[in-house]
Design an enzyme around this catalytic site. Sequence first.
Site, PDB file in Angstrom:
ATOM      1  N   ARG A   1     -22.863 -25.178   6.475  1.00  0.00           N
ATOM      2  CA  ARG A   1     -23.002 -24.975   5.027  1.00  0.00           C
ATOM      3  C   ARG A   1     -23.821 -26.086   4.369  1.00  0.00           C
ATOM      4  NH1 ARG A   1     -19.550 -21.940   2.137  1.00  0.00           N
ATOM      5  NH2 ARG A   1     -19.374 -23.552   0.540  1.00  0.00           N
TER       6      ARG A   1
ATOM      7  N   PRO B   1      -6.597 -32.562  20.285  1.00  0.00           N
ATOM      8  CA  PRO B   1      -5.577 -32.787  19.257  1.00  0.00           C
ATOM      9  C   PRO B   1      -5.377 -34.251  18.903  1.00  0.00           C
ATOM     10  CG  PRO B   1      -4.788 -31.218  20.890  1.00  0.00           C
ATOM     11  CD  PRO B   1      -6.067 -31.787  21.419  1.00  0.00           C
TER      12      PRO B   1
ATOM     13  N   GLU C   1      -3.849 -28.178  30.047  1.00  0.00           N
ATOM     14  CA  GLU C   1      -3.082 -29.323  29.564  1.00  0.00           C
ATOM     15  C   GLU C   1      -3.966 -30.424  28.988  1.00  0.00           C
ATOM     16  OE1 GLU C   1       0.423 -31.243  28.607  1.00  0.00           O
ATOM     17  OE2 GLU C   1       0.089 -29.204  29.353  1.00  0.00           O
TER      18      GLU C   1
END
Length: 252
Positions: free
Chosen positions: A156, A92, A119
């Site tokens: 892609r 994150p 964690e």
Amino acid sequence: MRIDILSLFPEMFKGPLTESILGKATEKGLLDVHVTDFREYTTDKQRHVDDAPYGGGAGMLLQAQPIFDAYDAIQKEVGPDTSKGRVILLDPAGQKFDQHLANELAHEDHLTFICGHYEGYDERIRQIVTDEVSLGDFVLTGGELASMVMIDATVRFIPGVLGNHDSATGDSFEDGLLEYPQYTRPADFRGMKVPEVLLSGNHQLIAQWRQKESLRRTLHRRPDLLESAHLTGQQRHLLSDIKIEEDESEPE
């Protein structure tokens, strides 16, 4: 492209990476995906891959040993002739993933994704990492879903994966703007008509309309993108026209 994924939940990848465009890319030999359960490399008798952090604190951390050993096994398997490529840690706190990074990653021959849980990671895992990447400012239960999204967006751009190469280059965000509106048959559906310019056959006017509507949609939905977009002189002129048109259409 070879893609390796280090995960505690390899079964999660069976559907998303074997169906649709990704499945066809694999059938064509354009994509080679390997998912490694790094729990298989733990030396712990109870098969634990996590432990409490030194110094105390909430939660558990993934240990370095299983991930390092799994990664070493992958490098041994691919051999010296295959590039290490990019090793991506799903975190994150990492760089925010976007269309431009997807395009950049598509030029690599080998990508490795490390999917975390709990964690966080033992800090030493970052020694084998080239990129720390995040989908956005939110937290998922693990890195598996994020890695699937990144892989789909990246693959892609590999030549031959999409039937029409322009499908990728014309996507939203590719030029920093949202994609223009598109229509198909019938030309009149329940009184909602396709813009006349798209039926004209005049490719120059169609291209101009698409560029203008791409700018209009971006202005309405994601004005933040315009702040960092490198607009051409023509695009700036079209954007000015849009703002004038909309100012004139507002009721007094």
